[in-house]
Design a protein around this motif. Structure first.
Motif, short mmCIF file in Angstrom:
data_model
loop_
_atom_site.label_atom_id
_atom_site.label_comp_id
_atom_site.label_asym_id
_atom_site.label_seq_id
_atom_site.Cartn_x
_atom_site.Cartn_y
_atom_site.Cartn_z
N SER A 18 0.82 -1.21 0.00
CA SER A 18 0.00 0.00 0.00
C SER A 18 0.86 1.26 0.00
CB SER A 18 -0.92 0.02 1.22
OG SER A 18 -0.19 0.29 2.40
N ARG A 19 0.29 2.35 -0.48
CA ARG A 19 0.98 3.64 -0.48
C ARG A 19 1.36 4.06 0.93
NH1 ARG A 19 -1.75 8.73 -0.03
NH2 ARG A 19 -0.30 10.46 -0.32
N PRO A 34 3.55 13.70 12.68
CA PRO A 34 3.88 13.30 11.31
C PRO A 34 2.72 12.51 10.70
CG PRO A 34 5.71 12.85 12.77
CD PRO A 34 4.55 13.20 13.65
N ARG A 35 2.30 12.88 9.50
CA ARG A 35 1.19 12.19 8.88
C ARG A 35 1.18 12.41 7.38
NH1 ARG A 35 -4.29 15.38 10.81
NH2 ARG A 35 -3.89 17.43 9.89
N VAL A 36 0.37 11.62 6.70
CA VAL A 36 0.27 11.65 5.24
C VAL A 36 -1.21 11.74 4.88
CG1 VAL A 36 0.64 10.35 3.11
CG2 VAL A 36 2.37 10.31 4.91
N ARG A 37 -1.50 12.60 3.93
CA ARG A 37 -2.89 12.74 3.51
C ARG A 37 -3.30 11.60 2.59
NH1 ARG A 37 -5.83 17.80 0.25
NH2 ARG A 37 -7.84 16.72 0.01
N ALA A 38 -4.47 11.06 2.82
CA ALA A 38 -5.02 10.02 1.96
C ALA A 38 -5.53 10.64 0.67
CB ALA A 38 -6.15 9.29 2.67
N LEU A 39 -5.57 9.85 -0.38
CA LEU A 39 -6.04 10.35 -1.67
C LEU A 39 -7.56 10.53 -1.68
CD1 LEU A 39 -3.81 8.19 -4.06
CD2 LEU A 39 -3.43 10.53 -3.28
N LYS A 63 -14.52 15.94 3.95
CA LYS A 63 -13.52 15.84 5.00
C LYS A 63 -12.25 15.14 4.50
CE LYS A 63 -12.89 14.16 9.75
NZ LYS A 63 -13.53 13.39 10.86
N LYS A 64 -11.10 15.77 4.73
CA LYS A 64 -9.82 15.18 4.37
C LYS A 64 -9.45 14.08 5.37
CE LYS A 64 -8.10 19.55 2.46
NZ LYS A 64 -7.08 20.62 2.60
N ILE A 65 -8.77 13.07 4.88
CA ILE A 65 -8.33 11.96 5.73
C ILE A 65 -6.81 11.94 5.77
CG2 ILE A 65 -8.30 9.46 6.03
CD1 ILE A 65 -10.96 9.36 4.54
#
Length: 208
Positions: free
Chosen positions: A104-105, A124-129, A135-137
């Motif tokens: 997975s990405r 620290p985090r990464v935005r989901a597509l 709402k952003k995930i």
């Protein structure tokens, strides 16, 4: 030239026998199983040390106090219930399902094996597509796979959604029974437990 042809004839069948799916799983096991083993050993030591202290009425030790606070435990019984690690077969199966066997990405860019969400903009985090409505995930980003596994165990140890799971793991280590209490981990609900059972059985993860 003949030697080269013969050599290629030996090598190509070897590679042909390694299907993409098989290689994907081999790479997953190579990376994830040692990490799970390491974290499980840490948690098992923590659990056994706490249990020894509590059984011997040494509850005022700094070790016990530290983890009472960390796990927000109301009493010592709840503390042990939260700290005791569940079977490695379940952790490996969930990592396989949630990460697409490590492809997975989120696993590649954030070492996030379990799709754990982030609600703190300062971590620290990464935005989901994808989004949920407007709402952003975001998912958490970890420095190592071990950190991802530690946090996953902590989520299952402390979230209200897995209270029944924690109670049952004090009675049995049977992964097929325990995964039935993980329906709240996924939107698939009851089907999620069935999927984990299939993954554990087909891949013989009970050996772990």
């Amino acid at each position: 030239m003949l030697k080269l042809v013969l050599l290629l004839g030996l090598v190509f069948p070897l590679f042909a026998s390694q299907t993409p799916a098989k290689l994907k799983k081999q790479n997953f096991y190579k990376r994830v199983v040692p990490a799970v083993n390491k974290v499980y050993a840490e948690l098992d030591y923590r659990y056994k040390t706490l249990k020894t202290n509590i059984d011997n009425n040494n509850t005022k030790s700094s070790f016990v106090k530290k983890y009472m606070k960390k796990y927000s435990a109301k009493d010592y019984k709840e503390l042990l219930r939260k700290v005791k690690p569940h079977p490695k077969s379940i952790a490996i199966a969930q990592a396989a399902v949630e990460s697409g066997w490590g492809t997975s990405r989120f696993t590649k860019v954030a070492n996030n094996l379990f799709g754990v969400w982030s609600f703190n903009k300062n971590e620290p985090r990464v935005r989901a597509l994808q989004t949920r409505g407007e709402k952003k995930i975001f998912v958490k980003k970890y420095a190592t796979l071990e950190d991802s596994i530690r946090d996953y165990y902590f989520v299952l140890a402390t979230s209200r959604s897995f209270g029944e799971f924690r109670k049952l793991k004090m009675k049995t280590n049977d992964p097929y029974e325990l995964v039935k209490k993980l329906d709240m981990y996924s939107e698939k609900r009851a089907e999620y437990g069935k999927e984990l059972i299939r993954v554990i059985k087909f891949n013989k993860l009970y050996n772990y």
